[in-house]
Design a protein around this motif. Structure first.
Motif, PDB file in Angstrom:
ATOM      1  N   TYR A 245       0.851  -1.181   0.000  1.00 51.97           N
ATOM      2  CA  TYR A 245       0.000   0.000   0.000  1.00 51.97           C
ATOM      3  C   TYR A 245       0.894   1.241   0.000  1.00 51.97           C
ATOM      4  CZ  TYR A 245      -3.915  -3.048   1.221  1.00 51.97           C
ATOM      5  OH  TYR A 245      -4.880  -4.027   1.205  1.00 51.97           O
ATOM      6  N   PRO A 246       0.578   2.246  -0.821  1.00 52.09           N
ATOM      7  CA  PRO A 246       1.453   3.433  -0.902  1.00 52.09           C
ATOM      8  C   PRO A 246       1.312   4.388   0.272  1.00 52.09           C
ATOM      9  CG  PRO A 246      -0.423   3.684  -2.380  1.00 52.09           C
ATOM     10  CD  PRO A 246      -0.495   2.290  -1.834  1.00 52.09           C
ATOM     11  N   ASN A 247       0.226   4.260   1.039  1.00 57.59           N
ATOM     12  CA  ASN A 247      -0.019   5.185   2.149  1.00 57.59           C
ATOM     13  C   ASN A 247      -0.202   4.407   3.442  1.00 57.59           C
ATOM     14  OD1 ASN A 247      -0.378   7.602   0.320  1.00 57.59           O
ATOM     15  ND2 ASN A 247      -2.072   6.319  -0.396  1.00 57.59           N
ATOM     16  N   GLU A 248       0.387   4.940   4.517  1.00 58.54           N
ATOM     17  CA  GLU A 248       0.365   4.210   5.781  1.00 58.54           C
ATOM     18  C   GLU A 248       0.305   5.176   6.965  1.00 58.54           C
ATOM     19  OE1 GLU A 248       3.744   1.772   8.091  1.00 58.54           O
ATOM     20  OE2 GLU A 248       3.113   0.834   6.182  1.00 58.54           O
ATOM     21  N   ARG A 274     -15.390  10.376   8.870  1.00 65.27           N
ATOM     22  CA  ARG A 274     -14.414  10.818   7.874  1.00 65.27           C
ATOM     23  C   ARG A 274     -13.037  10.931   8.508  1.00 65.27           C
ATOM     24  NH1 ARG A 274     -17.052  14.314   3.531  1.00 65.27           N
ATOM     25  NH2 ARG A 274     -19.289  13.918   3.729  1.00 65.27           N
ATOM     26  N   LEU A 275     -12.054  10.396   7.807  1.00 69.13           N
ATOM     27  CA  LEU A 275     -10.668  10.490   8.238  1.00 69.13           C
ATOM     28  C   LEU A 275      -9.907  11.335   7.231  1.00 69.13           C
ATOM     29  CD1 LEU A 275      -9.924   6.756   9.223  1.00 69.13           C
ATOM     30  CD2 LEU A 275     -11.002   8.541  10.608  1.00 69.13           C
ATOM     31  N   LYS A 276      -9.341  12.453   7.691  1.00 70.00           N
ATOM     32  CA  LYS A 276      -8.497  13.287   6.852  1.00 70.00           C
ATOM     33  C   LYS A 276      -7.072  13.125   7.358  1.00 70.00           C
ATOM     34  CE  LYS A 276     -10.195  17.120   5.443  1.00 70.00           C
ATOM     35  NZ  LYS A 276     -10.696  18.544   5.390  1.00 70.00           N
ATOM     36  N   ILE A 277      -6.253  12.433   6.569  1.00 67.97           N
ATOM     37  CA  ILE A 277      -4.930  12.004   7.016  1.00 67.97           C
ATOM     38  C   ILE A 277      -3.850  12.876   6.399  1.00 67.97           C
ATOM     39  CG2 ILE A 277      -3.362  10.029   7.154  1.00 67.97           C
ATOM     40  CD1 ILE A 277      -5.873   8.260   6.598  1.00 67.97           C
ATOM     41  N   ASN A 278      -2.906  13.321   7.242  1.00 67.77           N
ATOM     42  CA  ASN A 278      -1.763  14.087   6.751  1.00 67.77           C
ATOM     43  C   ASN A 278      -0.530  13.723   7.576  1.00 67.77           C
ATOM     44  OD1 ASN A 278      -1.895  15.704   9.158  1.00 67.77           O
ATOM     45  ND2 ASN A 278      -3.558  16.877   8.194  1.00 67.77           N
ATOM     46  N   THR A 279       0.548  14.460   7.373  1.00 71.14           N
ATOM     47  CA  THR A 279       1.821  14.089   8.002  1.00 71.14           C
ATOM     48  C   THR A 279       1.785  14.130   9.529  1.00 71.14           C
ATOM     49  OG1 THR A 279       2.547  16.385   7.706  1.00 71.14           O
ATOM     50  CG2 THR A 279       3.206  14.782   6.024  1.00 71.14           C
ATOM     51  N   GLY A 304       3.160   8.858   2.842  1.00 73.60           N
ATOM     52  CA  GLY A 304       2.345   8.701   1.649  1.00 73.60           C
ATOM     53  C   GLY A 304       2.118  10.028   0.973  1.00 73.60           C
ATOM     54  N   THR A 305       1.009  10.151   0.275  1.00 72.91           N
ATOM     55  CA  THR A 305       0.671  11.398  -0.402  1.00 72.91           C
ATOM     56  C   THR A 305       0.441  12.500   0.627  1.00 72.91           C
ATOM     57  OG1 THR A 305      -1.649  10.698  -0.430  1.00 72.91           O
ATOM     58  CG2 THR A 305      -0.341  10.200  -2.377  1.00 72.91           C
ATOM     59  N   ASP A 306       0.448  13.757   0.165  1.00 71.95           N
ATOM     60  CA  ASP A 306       0.375  14.894   1.086  1.00 71.95           C
ATOM     61  C   ASP A 306      -0.833  14.823   2.005  1.00 71.95           C
ATOM     62  OD1 ASP A 306       2.683  15.877   0.044  1.00 71.95           O
ATOM     63  OD2 ASP A 306       1.701  17.242  -1.347  1.00 71.95           O
ATOM     64  N   GLU A 307      -1.981  14.534   1.454  1.00 78.95           N
ATOM     65  CA  GLU A 307      -3.190  14.425   2.263  1.00 78.95           C
ATOM     66  C   GLU A 307      -4.143  13.445   1.612  1.00 78.95           C
ATOM     67  OE1 GLU A 307      -5.066  17.782   4.623  1.00 78.95           O
ATOM     68  OE2 GLU A 307      -6.505  17.580   2.989  1.00 78.95           O
ATOM     69  N   LEU A 308      -4.831  12.683   2.420  1.00 83.22           N
ATOM     70  CA  LEU A 308      -5.748  11.670   1.903  1.00 83.22           C
ATOM     71  C   LEU A 308      -6.992  11.672   2.771  1.00 83.22           C
ATOM     72  CD1 LEU A 308      -4.705   8.137   0.719  1.00 83.22           C
ATOM     73  CD2 LEU A 308      -6.770   8.433   2.069  1.00 83.22           C
ATOM     74  N   GLU A 309      -8.144  11.607   2.128  1.00 77.93           N
ATOM     75  CA  GLU A 309      -9.408  11.579   2.868  1.00 77.93           C
ATOM     76  C   GLU A 309     -10.170  10.308   2.520  1.00 77.93           C
ATOM     77  OE1 GLU A 309     -13.262  14.433   3.909  1.00 77.93           O
ATOM     78  OE2 GLU A 309     -11.732  15.098   2.488  1.00 77.93           O
ATOM     79  N   GLY A 336      -8.907   6.903  -1.424  1.00 75.29           N
ATOM     80  CA  GLY A 336     -10.138   7.039  -0.657  1.00 75.29           C
ATOM     81  C   GLY A 336     -11.280   6.163  -1.121  1.00 75.29           C
ATOM     82  N   LEU A 337     -11.055   5.366  -2.177  1.00 72.26           N
ATOM     83  CA  LEU A 337     -12.140   4.570  -2.741  1.00 72.26           C
ATOM     84  C   LEU A 337     -11.906   3.068  -2.679  1.00 72.26           C
ATOM     85  CD1 LEU A 337     -12.876   6.709  -5.939  1.00 72.26           C
ATOM     86  CD2 LEU A 337     -14.076   6.768  -3.748  1.00 72.26           C
TER      87      LEU A 337
END
Length: 359
Positions: A245-248, A274-279, A304-309, A336-337
């Motif tokens: 997985y690219p994001n963790e 809702r989960l808004k994930i960042n650094t 991972g990417t800068d921000e993911l929801e 997110g999908l």
């Protein structure tokens, strides 16, 4: 038959056998427990024909014999007795339960009508009972309770190169538990209901497991639990598990559970969290038009990417976090999908895959 034993010992053995007795049955005799006394042993059997529990305890035998006694009232009557010795006798269609003063008189059920049950002694693979019970508790979290989809109400036992794997899914989530070094022969789909009863019926430090294609048998020094297997083909779940997985995101398990507990005050199953994930971690938020909202930030480590929801069913997410052992939880995501995976840094043998909710 006529026996005498300590109240608590009798209450325990009747309680374990009653776990297999259904609340309703077309056959009245299945509401009863078959009690057989030979030597100094009382053997008790409860069954609904799909699941059977056979267990035993040592007693003072006054007269050998057998009887089928209404299970629930038998257990409750014994537990209501004063502490100490309790005497149970069955003769001429009646059952007498005596304590230090109180006396119950019950009617027997038909001994000849009780179904024939195989002997509880089986040859199988000996496994660590606590490890097996822990694995069952984790995977049954994801099993369906919808009787219209019987295959999804079970737990798949399958052999792997390293041991045995337990898998369950309700089509919205998937739980997988590997037990390395456990060489259980055979495979099959065992109803989650029966497996959940294992610790409370015959659970012990060592458990013998036998899967013969028709039923799963779990036995110990406390007795045996038999569960008829589910016929059918379990979904091909392997394709849902990407290699990486690219994001963790890694967060405190306790902190996340506490946050989801607060979310539950506002949300219901159909209201996603809702989960808004960042650094820095993850913002957890829920909003319900007729009630209100709740939002908070939980620190964590993210790569991972800068921000993911992403959004999930809050109860399903909390179930997965609760099933993980250890102090931290790792959430692995593609985007997110697509399905995401929860696991624990200290629990490498377990993973919980969860479908997101579109937002």
């Amino acid at each position: 038959m006529r026996i005498r034993a300590e109240r608590d010992d009798l209450g325990d053995v009747f309680s374990r056998a009653n776990r297999a007795v259904g609340t309703r049955s077309a056959l009245p005799v299945l509401q009863g427990l078959k009690c057989e006394v030979t030597g100094s042993s009382l053997r008790v059997t409860g069954t609904d024909l799909e699941m059977t529990v056979q267990t035993q305890t040592e007693v003072e035998t006054l007269e050998e014999g057998a009887a089928v006694i209404p299970g629930k009232i038998l257990e409750q009557a014994v537990r209501k007795m004063p502490a100490g010795q309790v005497t149970i006798g069955a003769e001429d269609g009646d059952v007498e339960i005596l304590g230090s003063g109180p006396r119950f008189s019950l009617k027997q059920l038909g001994l000849d009508d009780f179904p024939e049950i195989s002997e509880s002694t089986v040859s199988g693979t000996e496994v660590d009972g606590e490890a097996l019970a822990g694995a069952i508790a984790q995977v049954t979290t994801a099993a369906s309770t919808d009787a219209a989809r019987p295959i999804l109400t079970g737990v798949l036992f399958e052999s792997t190169e390293d041991g045995v794997r337990l898998v369950s899914t309700d089509s919205y989530r998937l739980a997988v538990r590997d037990l390395p070094g456990v060489g259980i022969e055979g495979s099959g789909l065992i109803p989650a209901r029966g497996l959940r009863e294992l610790p409370r019926t015959v659970g012990s430090s060592k458990v013998q497991v036998s899967l013969d294609g028709r039923e799963g048998v779990f036995s110990s020094d406390r007795g045996a639990l038999r569960r008829r297997m589910i016929e059918g083909t379990f979904p091909k779940y392997q394709s849902l598990l990407p290699d990486s997985y690219p994001n963790e995101l890694t967060v405190s398990r306790e902190g996340l559970l506490e946050a989801l507990g607060r979310v539950a005050l506002v949300a219901e199953d159909h209201i996603p969290v809702r989960l808004k994930i960042n650094t820095g971690g993850v913002e957890i938020a829920v909003s319900r038009q007729d009630v209100g909202a709740e939002k908070e930030f939980l620190e964590g480590e993210y790569s991972g990417t800068d921000e993911l929801e992403i959004a999930f069913n809050p109860r399903y997410l909390a179930d997965g976090v609760s099933a993980i052992t250890g102090d931290t939880v790792r959430l692995q995501l593609i985007d997110g999908l697509k399905p995401s995976v929860l696991d624990g840094a200290d629990d490498a043998g377990f993973l919980y895959l969860l479908m997101p909710v579109r937002i």
